[in-house]
Scaffold this motif. Structure first.
Motif, PDB file in Angstrom:
ATOM      1  N   ASP A 111      11.073  12.835   1.453  1.00 37.08           N
ATOM      2  CA  ASP A 111      10.059  11.710   1.561  1.00 37.08           C
ATOM      3  C   ASP A 111      10.170  10.777   0.304  1.00 37.08           C
ATOM      4  O   ASP A 111      10.869  10.810  -0.274  1.00 37.08           O
ATOM      5  N   CYS A 112       9.533   9.800   0.618  1.00 31.70           N
ATOM      6  CA  CYS A 112       9.649   8.699  -0.274  1.00 31.70           C
ATOM      7  C   CYS A 112       8.047   8.043  -0.746  1.00 31.70           C
ATOM      8  O   CYS A 112       7.336   8.262  -0.031  1.00 31.70           O
ATOM      9  N   GLN A 113       8.297   7.089  -1.576  1.00 31.21           N
ATOM     10  CA  GLN A 113       6.952   6.423  -1.915  1.00 31.21           C
ATOM     11  C   GLN A 113       7.099   4.817  -1.450  1.00 31.21           C
ATOM     12  O   GLN A 113       8.193   3.980  -1.639  1.00 31.21           O
ATOM     13  N   ALA A 114       6.519   4.582  -0.396  1.00 30.46           N
ATOM     14  CA  ALA A 114       6.686   3.246   0.524  1.00 30.46           C
ATOM     15  C   ALA A 114       5.111   2.866   0.945  1.00 30.46           C
ATOM     16  O   ALA A 114       4.346   3.724   1.289  1.00 30.46           O
ATOM     17  N   ASP A 115       5.351   1.728   1.590  1.00 33.47           N
ATOM     18  CA  ASP A 115       3.967   1.217   2.454  1.00 33.47           C
ATOM     19  C   ASP A 115       4.679   1.618   3.827  1.00 33.47           C
ATOM     20  O   ASP A 115       5.740   1.060   4.158  1.00 33.47           O
ATOM     21  N   PRO A 116       3.810   2.504   4.457  1.00 35.59           N
ATOM     22  CA  PRO A 116       4.304   3.051   5.900  1.00 35.59           C
ATOM     23  C   PRO A 116       4.463   2.094   6.549  1.00 35.59           C
ATOM     24  O   PRO A 116       5.440   2.002   7.588  1.00 35.59           O
TER      25      PRO A 116
ATOM     26  N   HIS B 240      10.005  -3.336  -2.751  1.00 29.04           N
ATOM     27  CA  HIS B 240       9.858  -1.804  -2.936  1.00 29.04           C
ATOM     28  C   HIS B 240      10.599  -1.698  -4.220  1.00 29.04           C
ATOM     29  O   HIS B 240      10.543  -0.293  -4.565  1.00 29.04           O
TER      30      HIS B 240
ATOM     31  N   HIS C  42       0.970  -1.237   0.055  1.00 32.76           N
ATOM     32  CA  HIS C  42      -0.291  -0.042  -0.016  1.00 32.76           C
ATOM     33  C   HIS C  42       0.959   1.169   0.027  1.00 32.76           C
ATOM     34  O   HIS C  42       1.281   1.854   0.919  1.00 32.76           O
ATOM     35  N   THR C  43       1.499   1.836  -1.062  1.00 31.19           N
ATOM     36  CA  THR C  43       2.589   2.549  -1.414  1.00 31.19           C
ATOM     37  C   THR C  43       1.738   4.050  -1.275  1.00 31.19           C
ATOM     38  O   THR C  43       0.517   4.170  -1.924  1.00 31.19           O
ATOM     39  N   GLN C  44       2.434   4.823  -0.661  1.00 32.93           N
ATOM     40  CA  GLN C  44       1.894   6.388  -0.463  1.00 32.93           C
ATOM     41  C   GLN C  44       3.389   6.957  -0.320  1.00 32.93           C
ATOM     42  O   GLN C  44       4.024   6.544   0.183  1.00 32.93           O
ATOM     43  N   THR C  45       3.118   8.435  -0.297  1.00 30.27           N
ATOM     44  CA  THR C  45       4.155   9.477   0.244  1.00 30.27           C
ATOM     45  C   THR C  45       4.204   9.178   1.871  1.00 30.27           C
ATOM     46  O   THR C  45       3.291   9.298   2.462  1.00 30.27           O
ATOM     47  N   VAL C  46       5.595   8.840   2.148  1.00 32.05           N
ATOM     48  CA  VAL C  46       5.741   8.662   3.647  1.00 32.05           C
ATOM     49  C   VAL C  46       6.955   9.659   3.779  1.00 32.05           C
ATOM     50  O   VAL C  46       7.976   9.906   3.109  1.00 32.05           O
TER      51      VAL C  46
END
Length: 185
Positions: free
Chosen positions: A77-82, A168, A42-46
């Protein structure tokens, strides 16, 4: 009935309890490792800085008496599953805390470097380090480079990290020197 048992019997029961707890931790780690391949991302900006600060707050709870200097660089910030990203930071930072335990003053650095257009996050410490001859074993399940009597753990944590990072689309590697610390990228 503890008080009624001879000292040797109490010692044996303590060993059984400790080994059963260790086995429980191992089973939990293996289950987490096996689930990583099936769990959807569930990737999003983290914001890694926030994740790192939360993890550090948790880790410091049991370490109030230690001198631990932590430096946190500017982590973009990165794109990842938090949830999975938190697991990476938790495993890396708990290892840094664990392997600097024998230092009078621990130094842990968390940062990022830009190399060939890549954003590479890292954790460095001044702990016991390890011999680079064994680096190939480092991310395998049940692979330990230090004796279990000296440092707790199941030998699954770095394998979990590697699997999360690979899911990832990234990679992980380490550099170290015996008694001079380690760095995980």
């Amino acid at each position: 009935y503890t008080a009624q048992l001879p000292a040797e019997a109490q010692r044996y029961l303590g060993l059984v309890r400790d080994n059963a707890q260790q086995m429980g931790h191992l089973i939990e780690d293996l289950l987490a490792f096996s689930r990583l391949g099936r769990q959807p991302l569930h990737t999003q900006t983290v914001a890694p800085t926030e994740v790192v600060q939360k993890v550090l707050a948790d880790l410091r709870l049991g370490e109030e008496q230690r001198k631990i200097e932590v430096t946190i660089g500017n982590l973009p910030d990165c794109q990842a599953d938090p949830v999975l990203l938190k697991q990476i930071w938790f495993n890396l930072l708990s290892n840094a805390f664990k392997f600097t335990r024998k230092r009078e003053e621990a130094h842990i650095e968390i940062g990022v470097q830009q190399t060939d257009g890549e954003c590479i996050y890292y954790v460095k410490d001044n702990g016991v380090g390890f011999d680079m001859l064994y680096v190939a074993k480092l991310f395998g399940v049940f692979q330990r480079l230090h004796r279990a009597e000296e440092y707790e753990g199941t030998g699954v944590g770095l394998a979990i990290i590697q699997r999360i990072v690979a899911r990832h689309g990234g990679r992980i590697w380490a550099e170290a020197e015996v008694e001079k610390g380690a760095a995980f990228y």
